[in-house]
Design an enzyme around this catalytic site. Sequence first.
Site, PDB file in Angstrom:
ATOM      1  N   TYR A 148       0.858  -1.190   0.000  1.00  0.00           N
ATOM      2  CA  TYR A 148       0.000   0.000   0.000  1.00  0.00           C
ATOM      3  C   TYR A 148       0.887   1.230   0.000  1.00  0.00           C
ATOM      4  O   TYR A 148       1.895   1.267   0.703  1.00  0.00           O
ATOM      5  CB  TYR A 148      -0.899   0.035   1.245  1.00  0.00           C
ATOM      6  CG  TYR A 148      -2.351  -0.170   0.891  1.00  0.00           C
ATOM      7  CD1 TYR A 148      -2.987   0.693   0.005  1.00  0.00           C
ATOM      8  CD2 TYR A 148      -3.087  -1.233   1.424  1.00  0.00           C
ATOM      9  CE1 TYR A 148      -4.306   0.507  -0.348  1.00  0.00           C
ATOM     10  CE2 TYR A 148      -4.412  -1.422   1.075  1.00  0.00           C
ATOM     11  CZ  TYR A 148      -5.015  -0.546   0.182  1.00  0.00           C
ATOM     12  OH  TYR A 148      -6.313  -0.727  -0.172  1.00  0.00           O
ATOM     13  N   GLU A 190      -0.553   4.807  -0.439  1.00  0.00           N
ATOM     14  CA  GLU A 190      -1.357   6.033  -0.666  1.00  0.00           C
ATOM     15  C   GLU A 190      -0.526   7.267  -0.330  1.00  0.00           C
ATOM     16  O   GLU A 190       0.300   7.246   0.585  1.00  0.00           O
ATOM     17  CB  GLU A 190      -2.629   5.991   0.187  1.00  0.00           C
ATOM     18  CG  GLU A 190      -3.631   5.007  -0.375  1.00  0.00           C
ATOM     19  CD  GLU A 190      -4.899   4.919   0.434  1.00  0.00           C
ATOM     20  OE1 GLU A 190      -5.120   5.767   1.323  1.00  0.00           O
ATOM     21  OE2 GLU A 190      -5.671   3.990   0.177  1.00  0.00           O
ATOM     22  N   ASP A 226      -6.643  15.162 -23.560  1.00  0.00           N
ATOM     23  CA  ASP A 226      -6.625  13.727 -23.286  1.00  0.00           C
ATOM     24  C   ASP A 226      -5.949  13.068 -24.493  1.00  0.00           C
ATOM     25  O   ASP A 226      -6.553  12.928 -25.554  1.00  0.00           O
ATOM     26  CB  ASP A 226      -8.078  13.251 -23.125  1.00  0.00           C
ATOM     27  CG  ASP A 226      -8.193  11.744 -22.944  1.00  0.00           C
ATOM     28  OD1 ASP A 226      -7.194  11.041 -23.167  1.00  0.00           O
ATOM     29  OD2 ASP A 226      -9.294  11.281 -22.599  1.00  0.00           O
ATOM     30  N   THR A 238      -3.507   7.364 -21.297  1.00  0.00           N
ATOM     31  CA  THR A 238      -3.350   5.991 -20.850  1.00  0.00           C
ATOM     32  C   THR A 238      -1.946   5.577 -21.259  1.00  0.00           C
ATOM     33  O   THR A 238      -1.295   6.261 -22.042  1.00  0.00           O
ATOM     34  CB  THR A 238      -4.367   5.024 -21.500  1.00  0.00           C
ATOM     35  OG1 THR A 238      -4.291   5.177 -22.910  1.00  0.00           O
ATOM     36  CG2 THR A 238      -5.780   5.305 -21.019  1.00  0.00           C
ATOM     37  N   LYS A 267      -2.008   2.159 -24.929  1.00  0.00           N
ATOM     38  CA  LYS A 267      -2.463   2.194 -26.329  1.00  0.00           C
ATOM     39  C   LYS A 267      -1.245   2.349 -27.242  1.00  0.00           C
ATOM     40  O   LYS A 267      -0.390   1.471 -27.236  1.00  0.00           O
ATOM     41  CB  LYS A 267      -3.487   3.325 -26.494  1.00  0.00           C
ATOM     42  CG  LYS A 267      -4.751   3.107 -25.647  1.00  0.00           C
ATOM     43  CD  LYS A 267      -5.816   4.133 -25.970  1.00  0.00           C
ATOM     44  CE  LYS A 267      -7.104   3.850 -25.231  1.00  0.00           C
ATOM     45  NZ  LYS A 267      -7.190   4.509 -23.922  1.00  0.00           N
ATOM     46  N   ARG A 311      -1.464  -1.558 -18.786  1.00  0.00           N
ATOM     47  CA  ARG A 311      -2.782  -0.941 -18.689  1.00  0.00           C
ATOM     48  C   ARG A 311      -2.769   0.064 -17.533  1.00  0.00           C
ATOM     49  O   ARG A 311      -2.595  -0.332 -16.379  1.00  0.00           O
ATOM     50  CB  ARG A 311      -3.779  -2.066 -18.415  1.00  0.00           C
ATOM     51  CG  ARG A 311      -5.219  -1.769 -18.612  1.00  0.00           C
ATOM     52  CD  ARG A 311      -5.987  -3.041 -18.880  1.00  0.00           C
ATOM     53  NE  ARG A 311      -5.708  -3.486 -20.236  1.00  0.00           N
ATOM     54  CZ  ARG A 311      -6.238  -2.938 -21.326  1.00  0.00           C
ATOM     55  NH1 ARG A 311      -7.103  -1.946 -21.218  1.00  0.00           N
ATOM     56  NH2 ARG A 311      -5.921  -3.382 -22.517  1.00  0.00           N
TER      57      ARG A 311
HETATM   58  N1  DSN Z   1     -11.842   2.201 -24.534  1.00  0.00           N
HETATM   59  C1  DSN Z   1     -10.934   3.119 -25.156  1.00  0.00           C
HETATM   60  C2  DSN Z   1     -11.020   3.043 -26.634  1.00  0.00           C
HETATM   61  O1  DSN Z   1     -11.228   1.945 -27.134  1.00  0.00           O
HETATM   62  O2  DSN Z   1     -10.853   4.026 -27.313  1.00  0.00           O
HETATM   63  C3  DSN Z   1     -11.134   4.484 -24.684  1.00  0.00           C
HETATM   64  O3  DSN Z   1     -11.470   4.477 -23.345  1.00  0.00           O
END
Ligand code: DSN
Length: 474
Positions: A65, A67, A242, A271, A274, A280
Amino acid sequence: MPELNAESIAFRSALDVVRSVEPRIADAIAQELTDQRESLKLIASENYASPAVLLAMGNWLSDKYAEGTVGRRFYAGCQNVDIVESVAAEHAKALFGAPYAYVQPHSGIDANLVAYWAILADRVEVPYLKKFEKRQINDLTDAEWAELRQAFGNQRLLGMSLDAGGHLTHGFRPNISGKMFDQRSYGVDPATGQIDYAALRESAKEFKPAVIVGGYSAYPRKVNFAKMREIADEVGATFMVDMAHFAGLVAGGVFTGDYNPIPHAHIVTTTTHKSLRGPRGGAVLCQPELAPQVDRGCPMVLGGPLPHVMAAKAIAFAEARRPEFATYAQQIVANSQALAEGLLKRGVQLVSGGTDNHLVLLDVHPFGITGRQAEQALLDSGIVTNRNAIPNDPNGAWYTSGIRVGTPALTSRGLGVAEMDQIADLIHTVLGATTPAEGSKAKFNLDPSLADRISKQATELLAPFPLYPSVDLG
Ligand code: DSN
């Protein structure tokens, strides 16, 4: 018998240990690799992380943990987590040229919530917010929300509309951001399918948002962030971007100057899994003045950080700082453009007529089918995509009229522009052979032998590009 390499030994051993407790889980993990190896993955938001990223997550950092933030934890014994979080933040800052990095968010949604909270908190008297700072955002009552909204005063948000490619977390009702803000959308010019900056400016002047959000999950073009910042400054809004989808293209130097959000936005979220090829998770990058509020992400918005995932983020950021990542990022776009050209020359209609980034949005309406029918027909033929709304979609967000395809994952496997043309041919063949079932937006007719043939062709196409070639599970 040739000697096994370190990666094969590591994954085989890990699976043996898992199997000794619950064989079904070990089998599912192994099967996932087999399935991914055999499928033509064109989901624009997915990728394949390196073995080092995957291995950094499977360990005892998960037991801790932590935090709080580096050096200011609510738990003792965080000295190793502090190292992990500091190294990840250091790589993130260097990779993106950002003044501040917060690497705790567990996902893109979490990163956006941290950013929204930081923006709003920055706009109100801190003593007032003290009352809420030990609370989890999801636990606030309606009365408390009303109190907060009143205190925030101006809590309007201008973000991209969902059918133009925006994301649910950009102020839409199914997400908590729709509770935090009154949302207004900007869309695209119907003639070009691209953002209409003049209309955006007019809308901002009239609506006077506290926040303007740039970024998307299904827009196939680059965005002029310099222009958006100008608009934000004109109306006194905080400019947030974003970049979850295109973070890899920013890291790899594909999006530079006006198209790189980092120098123009007050705060940027992403994120890490991607186009960036990491684990993730999420991250927030911001200007120094917002850093103190961003640092309050946990426990204000987030549960305890995931130290094992932060370790994997550090690995991914370090990998993305290598010169070969820039080559990879350029190839993602070259592949995406080759795929778009291959589709266009076969007569497929594309939203905005092409692409500048990692994704292509097909309008499947001319085939007489919905996005949902197209998605399943392609899946039955071994091609994994997802359906997506297109601007002014007559079929709404569930059935849709679009198919979104992206190249980050196949580029990671080594496929190039020649293969993209072949993939365009497979997609075109399947869509042309699919017809809707009488009266249904979901059911369809597709000759199973054609689906089977395309599926075999997809597998053959992938054969020279093995996935995780260094991993032999035996
Ligand atoms: N789920 C993602 C996407 O496929 O674009 C975005 O959150």
